[in-house]
Design an enzyme around this catalytic site. Structure first.
Site, mmCIF file in Angstrom:
data_model
loop_
_atom_site.group_PDB
_atom_site.id
_atom_site.type_symbol
_atom_site.label_atom_id
_atom_site.label_comp_id
_atom_site.label_asym_id
_atom_site.label_seq_id
_atom_site.Cartn_x
_atom_site.Cartn_y
_atom_site.Cartn_z
ATOM 1 N N ASP A 97 0.807 -1.219 0.000
ATOM 2 C CA ASP A 97 0.000 0.000 0.000
ATOM 3 C C ASP A 97 0.837 1.263 0.000
ATOM 4 O O ASP A 97 0.312 2.359 -0.174
ATOM 5 C CB ASP A 97 -0.875 0.037 1.266
ATOM 6 C CG ASP A 97 -2.135 -0.778 1.101
ATOM 7 O OD1 ASP A 97 -2.481 -1.108 -0.038
ATOM 8 O OD2 ASP A 97 -2.765 -1.083 2.119
HETATM 9 C C1 BGC Z 1 0.874 1.305 6.274
HETATM 10 C C2 BGC Z 1 0.542 0.087 5.468
HETATM 11 C C3 BGC Z 1 -0.949 -0.046 5.347
HETATM 12 C C4 BGC Z 1 -1.537 1.252 4.832
HETATM 13 C C5 BGC Z 1 -3.027 1.181 4.670
HETATM 14 C C6 BGC Z 1 0.201 2.513 5.710
HETATM 15 O O1 BGC Z 1 0.473 3.621 6.488
HETATM 16 O O2 BGC Z 1 2.271 1.480 6.321
HETATM 17 O O3 BGC Z 1 1.096 -1.063 6.065
HETATM 18 O O4 BGC Z 1 -1.262 -1.088 4.471
HETATM 19 O O5 BGC Z 1 -1.174 2.307 5.650
HETATM 20 O O6 BGC Z 1 -3.720 1.431 5.786
HETATM 21 C C1 NOJ Z 2 -1.099 -3.657 5.723
HETATM 22 C C2 NOJ Z 2 -2.358 -3.718 4.937
HETATM 23 O O1 NOJ Z 2 -3.397 -4.181 5.750
HETATM 24 C C3 NOJ Z 2 -2.224 -4.604 3.751
HETATM 25 O O2 NOJ Z 2 -3.391 -4.581 2.984
HETATM 26 C C4 NOJ Z 2 -1.022 -4.229 2.946
HETATM 27 O O3 NOJ Z 2 -0.931 -5.134 1.910
HETATM 28 C C5 NOJ Z 2 0.235 -4.226 3.772
HETATM 29 N N1 NOJ Z 2 0.061 -3.408 4.912
HETATM 30 C C6 NOJ Z 2 1.453 -3.788 3.009
HETATM 31 O O4 NOJ Z 2 1.441 -2.417 2.760
#
Ligand code: BGC
Ligand code: NOJ
Length: 849
Positions: free
Chosen positions: A486
């Protein structure tokens, strides 16, 4: 220093026992299985909610507080001048004994002070919308003890988000009712809500409080509530401000006497026409029923036994005996438990997720399914339908939905181009576990719009078509807003600190940003789809031929009753055409990866907006990323040309460190606007080269597929909680009995420090890795595939696997081999190949590698 221990595993009771309340971070547990949930820390902090941590918050919680973990269900005991709590907090009076046992859906906290023992068993009974708190007070002294007992809960005004913001309104809306030993919280019930909560105790009370400031005192904290310090309740009635619930009970205990008190925190919904029994008086009928069902020690103990039996059942579905306690306890207990928790909560409510920000993630929930489907397939089935209902007609999907409404979340919207593939991943796991093909016939809407329903199978098809229709200049998948990572925001270009990387404008129009992670994910899931089409065609042909194949029919009829084959309305030949259409897309994708996705020693990660390489030796930072190594090795892209082996070697060379495999290397040292959030994190944390435990299993599975058992095991053991628990409880910081999302990587200031525990796809992936790839028991349409991949040192082991209506006792003899089944004997008869055909009943299986 680093050796300090705060607790230990108790495998016989399936508990983690915390012996020092001052853990390096609150170590929490989850109560509740379906509708009513609670989070509880080792000092009884935390909160409860019904279904949705944002919209139906029952008790209030303050996150990231000073002190940390402030607020919860607290019992105060006043013993002459000494005021103390069984869980040490909030008064922090030194205890003579402290213990917290986190078990499967329950937590038992015991404190002793001046020969009084106070033990509280917290759990949410099956099918009940309530948290039970059974407090047992025992007098171990030689004298009669006169104690004053105060309970405490603070109500949340239901919407956990506005509860923290809209004080001009909130401070005037709070309402309660008091009836006997029950305190009712009915804020907003007079208008649009038809739900209320209550806090009850099963004995007469000697007083109460419902107004927070009156009980605590405006200038005091939870550690010194005025009413408690004075040993005198105020019998306050809250009008607005912050309603609470506190019972006051005077208790005399003879020497050796023990007494139970059953406290009950409950949630009730009424029908619109039956809301009131008199003007302003809430209808308490259902509350009375709920209270009646749990108002004695016997009833509570019975409910607790049922909860334990429930877990006995769930955990007997896959049970391994390897002789290695550290492995067995994770496989048999904690990994499966964490899978249930992540299935229930997705990424919504933990001590790192406020329960306000996120609902259920599309990709997250599909992955969680894979760790859960063997436990309760019927719930997994419903989840798949719920998830698919938030898909758009073009195959794209809402990235998240709210569990209460099951509607897609507009704040975040869609555009994450990996999302659709995960629907295949989740659905196929369900089909293989259950043999229930009828799910493919379910009519499922798009975006929850009535009238748009198509079969679930059609949803799978449009999912893959979404990838195929969104290819970039190299014929690789366009990334959209982001793929699994993400934070790799290739189309975002954000210079504004006031916008969220996750929701800001997605400038993917005209973008050349492509993802190798999606390429690998596509190949893996599209292969599954092809296999599914062929399987359906085979089943259809069998029926057409009137071949009532014994095994198939048996499985169809027994797997949960009813007719379990799909009455699928596509013809046999169109299924085969569909399979070859998709096979062509797979072949094209594989060619594209080999042609434009290979960097020489590893797979590239992506192309950016402008078509520049990401994750290449040509880059200064972020030269190699884990995601594409994991997915492309799982997809076996270029295996014959040696690509997978080279990729896995490069992971070991550049990404592996003492605590696991980092996400990329070298970490970004500056912000890159063309990459977004990934480069916003300091080096070694989160997506910027943290050890993202979630994706370590992708590489481990890649290793297993390549047959490299030693490497697979060494990667696995590095992030296996029970190994970490033994090594470094203090450094690791977060709960030692579950995986966390992220452990600080080699470039971090404190490598090895864990964060974001509990709610992470790591749970399901660790489960898939160990159950199917390392130990090698893999459900398939027609039976169990046996194909372990082990370290050369592995000894014999036995797995008991319940599968549909069969139970298999499988003993594996590795004989020093890392991979390669030589012989399988089922009930004394050798079978050819690696599949144990499904047949109801109990079977003895011997496997030699
Ligand atoms: C985090 C990710 C997460 C994303 C969506 C980001 O700040 O680092 O791990 O998937 O937010 O909520
Ligand atoms: C946490 C999120 O819940 C997930 O959807 C995502 O793939 C990972 N972080 C990596 O960014």
């Amino acid at each position: 220093m680093e050796q300090k221990r705060y607790g230990h595993f108790d495998d016989a009771h399936r508990e983690y026992v915390i012996t020092d309340p001052q853990t390096p971070w609150p170590w929490i547990n989850y109560l509740g299985n379906e509708d009513f949930f609670s989070l509880i820390s080792n000092t009884a902090g935390g909160y409860s909610f019904y279904k949705d941590a944002k919209f139906r918050r029952i008790t209030r919680y303050r996150y990231n507080n000073v002190p940390m973990d402030n607020g919860g269900r607290y019992f105060y005991l006043v013993d002459n001048d000494c005021v103390w709590n069984p869980g040490w907090k909030p008064c922090k009076t030194p205890l003579d004994f402290y213990e917290c046992r986190h078990g499967m859906g329950y937590t038992r906290i015991t404190g002793c002070k001046n020969q009084i023992e106070a033990s509280v068993l917290f759990f949410v009974p099956l099918r009940k919308w309530a948290e039970v708190q059974k407090l047992t007070l025992t007098n171990h002294s030689q004298e009669v003890k006169h104690l004053k007992l105060f309970s405490f809960e603070e109500w949340c005004l239901w919407n956990a988000a506005t509860d923290m913001e809209n004080f001009q309104r909130n401070f005037s809306t709070g309402e309660v009712e008091i009836e006997g030993s029950t305190i009712y919280h009915k804020t907003e019930y007079r208008e649009r809500r038809n739900h209320y909560a209550f806090y009850h105790v099963n004995c007469p009370i000697d007083g109460f409080d419902t107004d927070r400031e009156t009980f605590v005192g405006l200038y005091n904290g939870f550690d010194e509530p005025e009413a408690v310090l004075e040993g005198r309740p105020r019998n306050s009635h809250a009008h607005g401000w912050s309603p609470i619930a506190s019972h006051y009970i005077e208790v005399s205990l003879q020497p050796s006497e023990s007494r139970d008190f059953v406290f009950l925190l409950g949630y009730i919904e009424n029908e619109q026409e039956k809301k009131f029994t008199a003007p302003q008086v809430i209808n308490k009928e259902k509350a009375h029923q709920l209270i009646d069902s749990l108002d004695t020690t016997e009833k509570v103990d019975q409910a607790f036994r049922e909860l334990q039996e429930y877990w006995d059942g769930l955990l007997s579905i896959y049970h391994v005996r390897t002789g290695n306690d550290k492995l067995d306890r994770m496989v048999n207990i904690w990994n499966q438990y964490q899978c249930m928790v992540t299935f229930n909560f997705s990424r919504s409510a933990s001590f790192f997720e406020s329960g306000i920000g996120r609902g259920m993630g599309f990709r997250d929930s599909n992955q969680d399914l894979v760790g859960f489907v063997h436990q309760i397939p019927s719930r997994a089935r419903q989840r798949i339908i719920d998830i698919a209902s938030t898909q758009f007609p073009d195959g794209g999907c809402y990235h998240q939905y709210q569990p209460l409404t099951k509607r897609g979340n507009n704040d975040i919207g869609g555009g994450f181009n990996d999302d659709p593939c995960w629907l295949i991943f989740g659905t196929v796991a369900y089909l293989k576990e259950t043999g229930d093909f009828t799910i493919l016939d379910e009519m499922v809407p798009f975006d929850n719009q009535e009238g748009t329903e198509v079969t679930l199978f059609e949803h799978l098809k449009v999912s893959l078509d979404h990838v195929i229709r969104n290819l970039g200049p190299h014929r690789l998948p366009l990334i959209g807003r982001a793929d699994w990572n993400d934070c790799l925001n290739l189309n975002c270009f954000s210079w504004d600190p006031n916008e969220s990387f996750q929701t800001t404008e997605n400038k993917s129009e005209g973008s050349k940003a492509e993802s190798l992670m999606i390429a690998g994910l596509f190949v893996v899931t599209a292969k599954e789809y092809v296999a599914l089409c062929k399987e359906l065609a085979k089943r259809m042909r069998n029926e057409e031929l009137g071949m009532r194949n014994g095994d198939y029919l048996a499985s169809a009829e027994s797997a949960g009753g009813g007719n379990h084959h799909s009455s699928f309305l596509i013809s046999h030949s169109s299924l085969l055409e569909e399979a070859s259409r998709m096979q062509q897309a797979i072949d094209d994708m594989i060619d594209a990866v080999k042609r434009d996705g290979w960097d020489g020693e590893w797979y590239l990660r992506a192309y950016d907006y402008f078509g520049q390489k990401i994750g290449s030796h040509e880059n200064d930072e972020g030269r190699i990323f884990i995601e594409s190594q994991g997915w492309c090795t799982m997809a076996e892209i270029g295996a014959d040309e040696g690509m997978t082996a080279k990729s896995l070697d490069s992971v070991k060379k550049y990404l592996e460190c003492e605590h696991g495999i980092v996400l990329q290397n070298p970490a970004f040292t500056t912000y890159h606007v063309e990459m977004g959030e990934i480069s916003s994190y300091p080096e070694g944390y989160k997506e910027n080269a943290g050890i993202f435990c979630h994706n370590n299993p992708w590489v481990i599975i890649g290793e297993c597929i390549a047959g490299r058992g030693n490497d697979a095991w060494s990667h696995y053991a590095k992030i296996l909680p029970s190994y970490v628990e033994e090594k470094c409880q203090m450094l690791h910081k977060v709960e030692p009995y579950v995986n966390c999302q992220m452990v600080a990587g080699k470039d971090a200031a404190r490598p090895g420090e864990g964060k974001n525990s509990w709610l992470t796809g790591t749970a399901a992936w660790m489960w898939l890795t160990v159950s199917e790839y390392i130990l090698g028991i893999k459900p398939d349409y027609d039976g169990l595939l046996i194909d372990p991949c082990l370290p050369a040192t592995a000894g014999d082991y036995t797995v008991t696997r319940r599968f549909r209506d069969a139970v298999y006792d499988i003993t594996i003899h590795p004989n020093g081999s890392q991979k390669g089944v030589r012989q399988i004997i089922v009930d004394g008869t050798p079978v050819s190949g690696t599949l144990i055909p499904y047949a109801p009943g109990r079977h003895q299986v011997e496997v030699r590698l």
